[in-house]
Motif scaffolding. Sequence first.
Motif, PDB file in Angstrom:
ATOM      1  N   GLN A 196      63.162  52.222  37.087  1.00  0.00           N
ATOM      2  CA  GLN A 196      62.325  51.140  36.566  1.00  0.00           C
ATOM      3  C   GLN A 196      61.779  50.279  37.688  1.00  0.00           C
ATOM      4  OE1 GLN A 196      64.381  48.654  33.769  1.00  0.00           O
ATOM      5  NE2 GLN A 196      62.507  47.648  33.064  1.00  0.00           N
ATOM      6  N   ALA A 197      62.585  50.033  38.725  1.00  0.00           N
ATOM      7  CA  ALA A 197      62.108  49.247  39.871  1.00  0.00           C
ATOM      8  C   ALA A 197      60.981  49.978  40.592  1.00  0.00           C
ATOM      9  CB  ALA A 197      63.267  48.969  40.823  1.00  0.00           C
ATOM     10  N   ALA A 198      61.084  51.306  40.702  1.00  0.00           N
ATOM     11  CA  ALA A 198      60.031  52.088  41.350  1.00  0.00           C
ATOM     12  C   ALA A 198      58.730  52.013  40.546  1.00  0.00           C
ATOM     13  CB  ALA A 198      60.479  53.530  41.515  1.00  0.00           C
ATOM     14  N   VAL A 199      58.848  52.061  39.208  1.00  0.00           N
ATOM     15  CA  VAL A 199      57.667  51.961  38.349  1.00  0.00           C
ATOM     16  C   VAL A 199      57.023  50.578  38.472  1.00  0.00           C
ATOM     17  CG1 VAL A 199      56.871  51.941  35.958  1.00  0.00           C
ATOM     18  CG2 VAL A 199      58.448  53.711  36.724  1.00  0.00           C
ATOM     19  N   ALA A 200      57.872  49.539  38.511  1.00  0.00           N
ATOM     20  CA  ALA A 200      57.345  48.176  38.620  1.00  0.00           C
ATOM     21  C   ALA A 200      56.616  47.965  39.940  1.00  0.00           C
ATOM     22  CB  ALA A 200      58.487  47.171  38.475  1.00  0.00           C
ATOM     23  N   ALA A 201      57.097  48.608  41.011  1.00  0.00           N
ATOM     24  CA  ALA A 201      56.436  48.465  42.305  1.00  0.00           C
ATOM     25  C   ALA A 201      55.026  49.048  42.265  1.00  0.00           C
ATOM     26  CB  ALA A 201      57.267  49.150  43.383  1.00  0.00           C
ATOM     27  N   VAL A 202      54.888  50.181  41.601  1.00  0.00           N
ATOM     28  CA  VAL A 202      53.558  50.787  41.476  1.00  0.00           C
ATOM     29  C   VAL A 202      52.682  49.954  40.549  1.00  0.00           C
ATOM     30  CG1 VAL A 202      52.288  52.822  40.713  1.00  0.00           C
ATOM     31  CG2 VAL A 202      54.431  53.088  41.960  1.00  0.00           C
ATOM     32  N   GLN A 203      53.261  49.469  39.459  1.00  0.00           N
ATOM     33  CA  GLN A 203      52.484  48.737  38.461  1.00  0.00           C
ATOM     34  C   GLN A 203      52.030  47.379  38.979  1.00  0.00           C
ATOM     35  OE1 GLN A 203      54.626  48.307  34.792  1.00  0.00           O
ATOM     36  NE2 GLN A 203      52.767  48.105  33.569  1.00  0.00           N
ATOM     37  N   SER A 204      52.797  46.800  39.912  1.00  0.00           N
ATOM     38  CA  SER A 204      52.418  45.486  40.433  1.00  0.00           C
ATOM     39  C   SER A 204      51.093  45.521  41.188  1.00  0.00           C
ATOM     40  CB  SER A 204      53.518  44.947  41.353  1.00  0.00           C
ATOM     41  OG  SER A 204      53.664  45.789  42.493  1.00  0.00           O
ATOM     42  N   GLY A 205      50.771  46.661  41.775  1.00  0.00           N
ATOM     43  CA  GLY A 205      49.505  46.787  42.498  1.00  0.00           C
ATOM     44  C   GLY A 205      48.374  47.310  41.641  1.00  0.00           C
ATOM     45  N   LEU A 206      48.644  47.518  40.341  1.00  0.00           N
ATOM     46  CA  LEU A 206      47.613  48.084  39.473  1.00  0.00           C
ATOM     47  C   LEU A 206      46.451  47.114  39.264  1.00  0.00           C
ATOM     48  CD1 LEU A 206      46.644  50.344  37.612  1.00  0.00           C
ATOM     49  CD2 LEU A 206      48.025  49.322  35.776  1.00  0.00           C
ATOM     50  N   ALA A 207      46.778  45.845  39.018  1.00  0.00           N
ATOM     51  CA  ALA A 207      45.713  44.862  38.772  1.00  0.00           C
ATOM     52  C   ALA A 207      44.808  44.727  39.988  1.00  0.00           C
ATOM     53  CB  ALA A 207      46.329  43.518  38.400  1.00  0.00           C
ATOM     54  N   LYS A 208      45.428  44.663  41.172  1.00  0.00           N
ATOM     55  CA  LYS A 208      44.628  44.556  42.393  1.00  0.00           C
ATOM     56  C   LYS A 208      43.796  45.803  42.608  1.00  0.00           C
ATOM     57  CE  LYS A 208      45.047  43.697  47.365  1.00  0.00           C
ATOM     58  NZ  LYS A 208      45.991  43.448  48.487  1.00  0.00           N
ATOM     59  N   ARG A 209      44.355  46.930  42.259  1.00  0.00           N
ATOM     60  CA  ARG A 209      43.664  48.206  42.432  1.00  0.00           C
ATOM     61  C   ARG A 209      42.437  48.316  41.531  1.00  0.00           C
ATOM     62  NH1 ARG A 209      46.876  53.913  41.664  1.00  0.00           N
ATOM     63  NH2 ARG A 209      45.121  55.341  41.956  1.00  0.00           N
ATOM     64  N   LEU A 210      42.537  47.792  40.320  1.00  0.00           N
ATOM     65  CA  LEU A 210      41.438  47.905  39.357  1.00  0.00           C
ATOM     66  C   LEU A 210      40.447  46.748  39.454  1.00  0.00           C
ATOM     67  CD1 LEU A 210      43.382  49.051  36.160  1.00  0.00           C
ATOM     68  CD2 LEU A 210      42.119  50.465  37.784  1.00  0.00           C
ATOM     69  N   SER A 211      40.840  45.671  40.119  1.00  0.00           N
ATOM     70  CA  SER A 211      39.983  44.481  40.148  1.00  0.00           C
ATOM     71  C   SER A 211      39.053  44.445  41.360  1.00  0.00           C
ATOM     72  CB  SER A 211      40.847  43.217  40.149  1.00  0.00           C
ATOM     73  OG  SER A 211      41.675  43.170  41.298  1.00  0.00           O
ATOM     74  N   GLY A 212      38.840  45.571  41.996  1.00  0.00           N
ATOM     75  CA  GLY A 212      37.907  45.600  43.117  1.00  0.00           C
ATOM     76  C   GLY A 212      36.502  45.192  42.696  1.00  0.00           C
ATOM     77  N   GLY A 213      35.919  44.261  43.419  1.00  0.00           N
ATOM     78  CA  GLY A 213      34.582  43.772  43.106  1.00  0.00           C
ATOM     79  C   GLY A 213      34.564  42.576  42.176  1.00  0.00           C
ATOM     80  N   GLN A 214      35.692  42.275  41.549  1.00  0.00           N
ATOM     81  CA  GLN A 214      35.726  41.144  40.624  1.00  0.00           C
ATOM     82  C   GLN A 214      35.528  39.812  41.346  1.00  0.00           C
ATOM     83  OE1 GLN A 214      35.138  42.515  37.630  1.00  0.00           O
ATOM     84  NE2 GLN A 214      36.720  41.251  36.678  1.00  0.00           N
ATOM     85  N   GLN A 215      36.060  39.715  42.537  1.00  0.00           N
ATOM     86  CA  GLN A 215      35.896  38.479  43.295  1.00  0.00           C
ATOM     87  C   GLN A 215      34.427  38.230  43.632  1.00  0.00           C
ATOM     88  OE1 GLN A 215      38.294  38.260  46.816  1.00  0.00           O
ATOM     89  NE2 GLN A 215      37.627  36.196  47.344  1.00  0.00           N
ATOM     90  N   PHE A 216      33.714  39.294  43.951  1.00  0.00           N
ATOM     91  CA  PHE A 216      32.285  39.142  44.243  1.00  0.00           C
ATOM     92  C   PHE A 216      31.529  38.672  43.007  1.00  0.00           C
ATOM     93  CE2 PHE A 216      28.008  40.988  44.193  1.00  0.00           C
ATOM     94  CZ  PHE A 216      27.482  40.424  45.339  1.00  0.00           C
ATOM     95  N   LEU A 217      31.827  39.275  41.857  1.00  0.00           N
ATOM     96  CA  LEU A 217      31.156  38.863  40.620  1.00  0.00           C
ATOM     97  C   LEU A 217      31.465  37.409  40.285  1.00  0.00           C
ATOM     98  CD1 LEU A 217      31.724  42.031  38.392  1.00  0.00           C
ATOM     99  CD2 LEU A 217      29.655  41.372  39.618  1.00  0.00           C
ATOM    100  N   ALA A 218      32.715  37.011  40.486  1.00  0.00           N
ATOM    101  CA  ALA A 218      33.085  35.626  40.202  1.00  0.00           C
ATOM    102  C   ALA A 218      32.358  34.663  41.139  1.00  0.00           C
ATOM    103  CB  ALA A 218      34.596  35.450  40.328  1.00  0.00           C
ATOM    104  N   SER A 219      32.225  35.050  42.407  1.00  0.00           N
ATOM    105  CA  SER A 219      31.553  34.178  43.375  1.00  0.00           C
ATOM    106  C   SER A 219      30.074  34.021  43.039  1.00  0.00           C
ATOM    107  CB  SER A 219      31.717  34.743  44.788  1.00  0.00           C
ATOM    108  OG  SER A 219      33.077  34.811  45.157  1.00  0.00           O
ATOM    109  N   VAL A 220      29.413  35.124  42.701  1.00  0.00           N
ATOM    110  CA  VAL A 220      27.990  35.056  42.354  1.00  0.00           C
ATOM    111  C   VAL A 220      27.791  34.255  41.074  1.00  0.00           C
ATOM    112  CG1 VAL A 220      25.965  36.407  41.702  1.00  0.00           C
ATOM    113  CG2 VAL A 220      27.442  37.189  43.549  1.00  0.00           C
ATOM    114  N   GLY A 221      28.662  34.489  40.100  1.00  0.00           N
ATOM    115  CA  GLY A 221      28.520  33.785  38.828  1.00  0.00           C
ATOM    116  C   GLY A 221      28.722  32.286  38.943  1.00  0.00           C
ATOM    117  N   SER A 222      29.622  31.864  39.822  1.00  0.00           N
ATOM    118  CA  SER A 222      29.916  30.437  39.928  1.00  0.00           C
ATOM    119  C   SER A 222      28.995  29.709  40.904  1.00  0.00           C
ATOM    120  CB  SER A 222      31.372  30.235  40.358  1.00  0.00           C
ATOM    121  OG  SER A 222      31.612  30.837  41.627  1.00  0.00           O
ATOM    122  N   SER A 223      28.592  30.378  41.983  1.00  0.00           N
ATOM    123  CA  SER A 223      27.811  29.696  43.022  1.00  0.00           C
ATOM    124  C   SER A 223      26.315  29.997  42.964  1.00  0.00           C
ATOM    125  CB  SER A 223      28.333  30.084  44.408  1.00  0.00           C
ATOM    126  OG  SER A 223      28.172  31.480  44.643  1.00  0.00           O
ATOM    127  N   GLY A 224      25.905  31.033  42.247  1.00  0.00           N
ATOM    128  CA  GLY A 224      24.495  31.397  42.186  1.00  0.00           C
ATOM    129  C   GLY A 224      23.583  30.262  41.733  1.00  0.00           C
TER     130      GLY A 224
END
Length: 295
Positions: free
Chosen positions: A179-207
């Motif tokens: 279970q600890a091994a699974v949690a280690a992989v799952q903890s990086g899932l959000a970061k892995r899938l959220s690529g580009g989200q920071q750019f969209l947030a920056s454009v949406g807020s500062s544009g």
Amino acid sequence: MLKKTNIILAMAGAAVLMAGTPVLAQAPAAPAPAVETTAAPAADAAAPAPSADADPQTVAEAAGGSSESITPISMFVHATLVVKVVMIGLLLASIFTWTLLLIKLFEFGALNRSTDRFLENFRGARTIADMRRVATSDDFDGNPLADMAAAATEEIELSRQAGLAVAGEHRDSALARAQAAVAAVQSGLAKRLSGGQQFLASVGSSGPFIGLFGTVYGIMNSFIGIAESNTTNLAVVAPGIAEALLATGIGLFAAIPAVIFYNYFNTRISAYGTRSDGFSAELLNAISRQLDKGA
């Protein structure tokens, strides 16, 4: 003698009348020069006098025809350097936003198809070794759920190779390590899938604010031009203000899709995170059953 005198007087009077007739006939011709003198001012009055209040630009446009039509391209061309830089930056941000949309749509589509195929193969496995073989297959390389299954089965295999018991009374400790091994992989899932989200947030807020900066700068220059030209004619003021407002329009054009895409992909990421949580429970249950069977 008296008769002769009357005849002489009558002839003298007739002579006087005959001499005075040409003088009387020519007398009415004298006022003729006055007619010519009074006609000259009438001709001068017919000529239009130039207006002292006429606007030079209006006169120039009347002489040269209609002015150039105002279009977004012409407004960009005539904008100041700072406003042009703002517009170009926002247009590039908008292009990257739409490009990122296409990339992430293909990414999530491929990810969901790969996950569906992996779950179908994983649920057909009968042993932990079969689970590990499916999870490490090249067909599912890079799939988050496959990585979770590979990490859990790899931990069980490492425990066995280390000579540790994974069944019986040691079953819970083996499951805890998996279970600890699974949690280690799952903890990086959000970061892995959220690529580009920071750019969209920056454009949406500062544009919008970047576009507003260009607008303020452009309007400031327009008012400076009004002060220098000493005119408040709308035809003179309007083009500069329109060029400035175009920057805000482009800022909104870049920001609105960025906000929509950000929220949309956040929903997709959350949905896949929920799916991974469900698979984590399914994986540990499958491993637990196999350990109880001694597989």
